[in-house]
Design an enzyme around this catalytic site. Structure first.
Site, PDB file in Angstrom:
ATOM      1  N   GLY A 166       0.497  -1.156   0.218  1.00  0.00           N
ATOM      2  CA  GLY A 166      -0.359   0.135   0.331  1.00  0.00           C
ATOM      3  C   GLY A 166       0.942   1.024  -0.227  1.00  0.00           C
ATOM      4  CB  CYS A 167       0.303   4.156  -1.538  1.00  0.00           C
ATOM      5  SG  CYS A 167      -1.363   5.143  -0.882  1.00  0.00           S
ATOM      6  CE1 TYR A 168      -1.592   8.022   2.958  1.00  0.00           C
ATOM      7  CE2 TYR A 168      -3.328   7.093   3.424  1.00  0.00           C
ATOM      8  CZ  TYR A 168      -3.291   8.246   3.030  1.00  0.00           C
ATOM      9  OH  TYR A 168      -4.021   9.463   2.883  1.00  0.00           O
TER      10      TYR A 168
END
EC number: 1.2.1.38
Lengths: 336, 336, 336, 336
Positions: D149-151
């Site tokens: 995931g990006c976060y």
């Protein structure tokens, strides 16, 4: 009808004050002071005021100001502000100071963080901190009020009620704040050149921002004992607005309802603070003197989020609110 | 493997060139010249290049540059650019000039619009205008190429094919252009301070912008007789991109299909110009060397709309395209 | 104290009207009508109104509205608006219609451009066009006023004085307009999804936008003979503001001073139009009911530039201005 | 030359992948799969790819995909992704999954946070987590990689080295993250309508965001014992970029130099992570596969700040990096 002056009217706070003054029924703007000597028309300095005010910015002495006005709003850099204000007070004006000069009560702390000798140290500790939600009665009785910093306003309104109620610990508080670019002022600098900060997000002043000791001081007063927060400001690519996400350790047994109830109780009769169920956005308060605040309990932490317009509740609006109290008018006059 | 230098690498064009150079397989960056004497690391000047280039910006003489490089990309202010370039050419370098110094062919026009004496007037009129879509063969044979202005690139790519085909009149052309803020350069100025230009839109330089005579000159060449356009630039609150909406009087009997066909014919084999059916947006070409162009006939007028990335097709990308041609490499190398 | 209702209060125009109503001393908001049946609180629809209004949006019949209010501001889609307004007028309300339904005087033109049968065709041609700068006395006497479109307001205020004075030709006018995204309404659509339109600029509706016949009609009335403009709207990545760059052929012998004088004469006593020397920016009028306008003569063309806030002078502010006139109050009440 | 397909190519991740593929020398794009049945041209779905790719999006079965491609990049919603991937793997493809389906190792945690039954639970716990900085050798040997995931990418790259080195405690970690709007996907929703989120800043999903257990899991693996973070995402009015401000309690005696040294040691040979002295901005990594990270010690807390481009290092770039490893090519190919 109070006669009011602005000292240092060419910046964003000056513009915002004039915008509020234009619709305030209890005052008349009688002087705009500047260090510029060419007496520019206010609409040449602030084009959005064309057709609104027909005034010039003038280089005025304290005596000239006292002659024309009863109240002054000082929007000067720190140190320059206190130096001017001592003269304004002597000349009989009442003053709202929008600089940091009278916010800190301890000269040593001031001089350590602001790296200058304070021009008027004897008044420190005797000036009302102009956050009416905490110090309303002191503001009412004052001839000089220290208008709070923008970040401190958001953080203090989020945390002070919970500290006062003993629902969160004063230790280990983290305040992660985000501000629009107008907070940096109107002076062009590389960091605020449009193509540098547009479409970008950054932290700055981590652990060294001057608003940190101001927050410490007011929260310590609220808690009754020493609070030292960790404060991290960030720059958001937008004009205005501050959102502070505050993290604190709840006292034993405190749940989310308890946090929300404490906020609701504290702000029940406040005209400018709304306790909201949903998560607030800075746009919800843009252009207003309002603060929206909410709380969550997550992973054993209290998360308290507050939003304000940094130029209104964080500066010019709070100043008008303080002026209303100082001048014995309705607190909300010209602000709703 | 060509050895290339950038003269004046600290601005946005320099940054964009470096971004393109990083993925260009036919060159090696061997020098970054600056007037600064403290030899800053390129990543301290352009933080986004950290980990990409390990170079310093140095104060280098033309001789030193000639020693290190075969090609120079000059990103200097006008007048300063030509003064330096005469020395670079003498020292044996080939040069793409990203300033305005060699774009205009007429010294009088240059000196009237740029208000300086041209440092190298004898070369004027003998330098290729670096728009390969119009002057490819001249660029190929040149040691010095004048890289076009950003606005002219968009306007000329929109209008030149229609003028060449005789489908629109050269009289009464209006070019209403809109540019992102990076076009104003990296120097902080009040007009480009974030809170001044964010959330705002304005025209500037109406009828007096220096790109107007440049457009006149190239469109006159395309039309075969005198063209004088009215050019109005505007500032858009975004980083990059130019959209030019061009209005012209169509020749008798010309319809929309005729306009579109002429564009399609002219650009059939061009790698960087796409004739599109829909209305183009600047975002469709952001970060690319492409120009999207379309035409409409409305209320008896030809409306031709072109979009480019002002920093790429309007500056650094065109420069690389010109370099590719000058160095005998594939025109699209490093650009797709 | 006039009792006012908003019909269709959940969009951006409704929000803007409420913001203006909150500081208008001559009215009381007594009803917010909606098609939603769950009666949401206005602060749940418009979070920025929390603490400002304590009202619900209700599904109200014309009779119920007539019972509660004297004036209605209709913010409905076209056709739906006229269908509702006939009932409101019958029920005795006075109405400001913010839709396009009563702007065009010719049913055929309306039905051609809006592709619907007009629900109330007999009133067309008998309704005041609510631009007080041109039609003040008619507005004063009206029970129904057609509030102008946002683009037409900017273009007409720029051009009508010059057409009336015979300083520009009615032929060949080009209006190149640029608007912030709020003009597209509150309904989420792909084109207005943040990452699609942010950092982008595009034209749309070239030669086919519905505001074109509206501009034709009012400028024809100003000129006294047939005007057909070419109108090109563009989308700017910002919330609010319209700038229209208008190009026209000046009459023989007209110079820039002549253009500026004609504008200054026409707007001398107008409270909401300022003729400015410098080039106006949309930010100069953001949040106000003002229009800034200026003119240039360049390359033999008159270039007239006007800026407004599309949501205020282009919608809600004009509606309040019209209401003030209809209700016999000071025209500027609540707008300065 | 690897033949690659994208499954679900119409969103922002698909667009970003295609942008990277266009300059990747070690692959050929042979299929773009979609659920749409009208086989749109890729340039009609992504106008910025006009002139870059001449491909159509097709409704393709796993067998058809296996026929055309060796590698698939799956950009499907969760659950739909795993359902498709089981078939792709059976058909002999190697897959980078950009959904969340194979990131969590514990089916119960997945089903609790994603509220669906996992379509392929037996593979959970046996799929490489595609963060090469932590799991390079596992990625190299894998036929299926779960792209992070990006976060989580930003938070893990900030904190994992310090947890591994024992310099910070796993207890009480707060991750305050800020993301551009592209992270929300391409589907228009009210919250991402331009005038709603432009000029605004808000928190969302406080304590309930699905990336929280993903961060817990990977940091637990780094620390060797249970880590539970408090994660607060915020929405920034910009297209792309994530900045995570991470707060942790340092171990006894740890100072700022110790934090910075640990980061420098860990990332010494990493091509895509730069440890920087100054405070990073998201713009410094926009359009790149880089992560800039720095650390401060302030008020007794470790503050670790990391920035990435959410669409590149947070999605498409990481996917290409993983593909490079899986296919035995140079890890940085097409990414610098």
């Amino acid at each position: 009808m109070a006669r009011v002056a602005i000292i240092g009217a060419s910046g964003y706070t000056g513009l915002e004050l004039l915008g509020l003054f234009a619709r305030h029924p209890g005052m008349e703007v009688t002087a705009l002071a500047t260090r510029q000597t060419d007496a520019p028309h206010v609409a040449d300095v602030h084009p959005s005021l064309r057709g609104v005010f027909d005034l010039r910015l003038e280089a005025l002495s304290p005596a000239e100001l006292a002659d024309r006005a009863d109240y002054a709003f000082a929007c000067l850099p720190h140190a320059a502000s206190a130096a001017m204000i001592t003269e304004l007070l002597d000349a009989g004006l009442k003053v709202v100071d929008l600089s940091a000069d009278y916010r800190l009560t301890d000269r040593t702390v001031y001089e350590q963080w602001y790296k200058v000798t304070h021009p008027d140290p004897d008044r420190l500790g005797h000036v009302a901190y102009g956050l009416p939600e905490l110090y309303r009665s002191r503001v009412r009785e004052s001839d000089l009020v220290a208008n709070p910093g923008c970040y401190p306003t958001s953080a203090i309104l989020a945390l002070a009620p919970l500290l006062k109620a003993g629902l969160i610990s004063g230790e280990g508080i983290v305040i992660d704040s985000k501000s629009g670019v107008s907070g940096a002022g109107r002076d062009p600098k590389p960091a605020f050149h449009f193509p540098e900060c547009n479409e970008s997000f950054t932290a700055y002043g981590v652990g060294v921002h001057r608003h940190m000791p101001e927050i410490d001081q007011v929260l310590t007063d609220a808690a009754g004992s020493g609070v030292e927060v960790l404060f991290t400001p960030h720059l958001v690519p937008m004009d205005r607005g501050i959102l502070s996400t505050c993290y604190a350790t709840p006292a034993d047994g405190v749940d989310q309802d308890g946090l929300m109830s404490a906020l609701a109780d504290f702000y029940r009769d406040e005209p400018f603070v709304q306790v909201v169920e949903g998560l607030p956005a800075t746009k919800h308060v843009a252009g207003t003197n309002n603060c929206h605040v909410t709380a969550r309990l997550a992973r054993g932490r209290a998360v308290v989020i507050a939003v304000i317009d940094n130029l209104i509740k964080g500066a010019a609006g709070a100043a008008v609110q303080n002026f209303n109290l100082m001048s014995g008018q309705e607190e909300t006059l010209g602000l709703t």
